[in-house]
Design an enzyme around this catalytic site. Structure first.
Site, PDB file in Angstrom:
ATOM      1  N   ASP A  11       0.464  -1.133  -0.117  1.00  0.00           N
ATOM      2  CA  ASP A  11       0.331   0.425  -0.249  1.00  0.00           C
ATOM      3  C   ASP A  11       1.525   1.198   0.143  1.00  0.00           C
ATOM      4  OD1 ASP A  11       1.250   0.001   2.671  1.00  0.00           O
ATOM      5  OD2 ASP A  11      -1.288  -0.176   3.920  1.00  0.00           O
ATOM      6  N   CYS A  69       3.553  -2.997   4.286  1.00  0.00           N
ATOM      7  CA  CYS A  69       2.110  -1.994   4.675  1.00  0.00           C
ATOM      8  C   CYS A  69       2.887  -1.259   5.690  1.00  0.00           C
ATOM      9  CB  CYS A  69       0.783  -2.826   4.836  1.00  0.00           C
ATOM     10  SG  CYS A  69       1.310  -3.787   6.431  1.00  0.00           S
ATOM     11  N   THR A  71       3.095  -1.750   9.201  1.00  0.00           N
ATOM     12  CA  THR A  71       3.007  -2.774  10.294  1.00  0.00           C
ATOM     13  C   THR A  71       2.893  -3.792   9.624  1.00  0.00           C
ATOM     14  OG1 THR A  71       0.482  -3.008  10.127  1.00  0.00           O
ATOM     15  CG2 THR A  71       1.889  -1.091  12.192  1.00  0.00           C
ATOM     16  N   HIS A 102       9.687 -24.008   9.826  1.00  0.00           N
ATOM     17  CA  HIS A 102       8.294 -24.989  10.490  1.00  0.00           C
ATOM     18  C   HIS A 102       6.539 -24.677  10.335  1.00  0.00           C
ATOM     19  CE1 HIS A 102      10.569 -25.860  14.267  1.00  0.00           C
ATOM     20  NE2 HIS A 102      10.802 -25.873  13.683  1.00  0.00           N
ATOM     21  N   HIS A 137       5.297 -30.752  11.072  1.00  0.00           N
ATOM     22  CA  HIS A 137       5.045 -29.431  11.127  1.00  0.00           C
ATOM     23  C   HIS A 137       4.040 -29.387  10.447  1.00  0.00           C
ATOM     24  CE1 HIS A 137       8.365 -28.314  13.919  1.00  0.00           C
ATOM     25  NE2 HIS A 137       9.429 -29.012  12.933  1.00  0.00           N
TER      26      HIS A 137
HETATM   27  C1  RB5 Z   1      -2.659   2.982   6.337  1.00  0.00           C
HETATM   28  O1  RB5 Z   1      -2.225   3.653   7.364  1.00  0.00           O
HETATM   29  C2  RB5 Z   1      -2.102   1.664   7.272  1.00  0.00           C
HETATM   30  O2  RB5 Z   1      -2.860   1.149   8.343  1.00  0.00           O
HETATM   31  C3  RB5 Z   1      -1.566   0.441   6.939  1.00  0.00           C
HETATM   32  O3  RB5 Z   1      -0.447   0.171   5.736  1.00  0.00           O
HETATM   33  C4  RB5 Z   1      -1.403  -1.306   7.691  1.00  0.00           C
HETATM   34  O4  RB5 Z   1      -0.453  -0.716   8.687  1.00  0.00           O
HETATM   35  C5  RB5 Z   1      -2.144  -1.208   8.091  1.00  0.00           C
HETATM   36  O5  RB5 Z   1      -1.892  -2.555   8.655  1.00  0.00           O
END
Ligand code: RB5
Length: 150
Positions: A11, A69, A71, A102, A137
């Site tokens: 993203d 993304c 996180t 695993h 596994h």
């Molecule tokens: C975008 O702001 C953010 O929410 C997205 O990149 C991601 O971290 C969602 O899990």
């Protein structure tokens, strides 16, 4: 390492890392398929990108998927909704190694707001080179609904 077909998606938060990961994978001789948005995009919806990459892996158009993304969490949640997808959000190389050996993870997710770009490249390299151990596994994966496909 054998040449792989890798579907990469990001993203807006992960687009710059995706570019670096594509360059690195190509330098290792892998084929890459680019999903999601380009760097500089202001807004995009990670679930849509995750669904595209997960579908490519589930339909065997790609050997592995890599999703970035902010996180890595949203991408993992979304990708794991697809039958046959085993997505692992990794923030270090050891987790990536175990995710393969695993868990036979077929999608790696990472967070561009969580880890540095050099670490992201190292994690992706570790993930792509580690084989699945199978055996017990594989039996355990069979206990997870949808993990091995329908
Ligand atoms: C975008 O702001 C953010 O929410 C997205 O990149 C991601 O971290 C969602 O899990």
């Amino acid at each position: 390492m054998a040449s792989l077909r890798i579907a990469l998606g990001a993203d807006h938060a992960g687009a710059a890392y995706k570019t670096l990961l594509i360059q690195d994978a190509n330098a290792f001789g892998h084929e890459t398929i680019d999903h999601g948005v380009a760097p500089g995009t202001e807004r995009s919806e990670y679930p849509l990108v995750a669904a595209e990459v997960a579908a490519a892996v589930a339909r065997k158009k790609a050997d592995f998927g890599i999703l970035i993304c902010g996180t890595g969490i949203g991408m993992a949640i979304a990708a794991n909704k697809v039958q046959g997808i085993r997505a692992a959000n990794c923030g270090n190389e050891l987790s990536a190694t175990y995710a393969r050996s695993h868990n036979d993870a077929n999608v790696l997710t990472m967070g561009a707001r969580i880890i540095g770009s050099d670490l992201a490249l190292a994690i992706a390299r570790a993930f792509l080179k580690e084989p699945f151990q199978g055996g017990r596994h594989l039996e355990r994966l069979g206990l997870i609904p949808g993990a091995l496909g329908s």
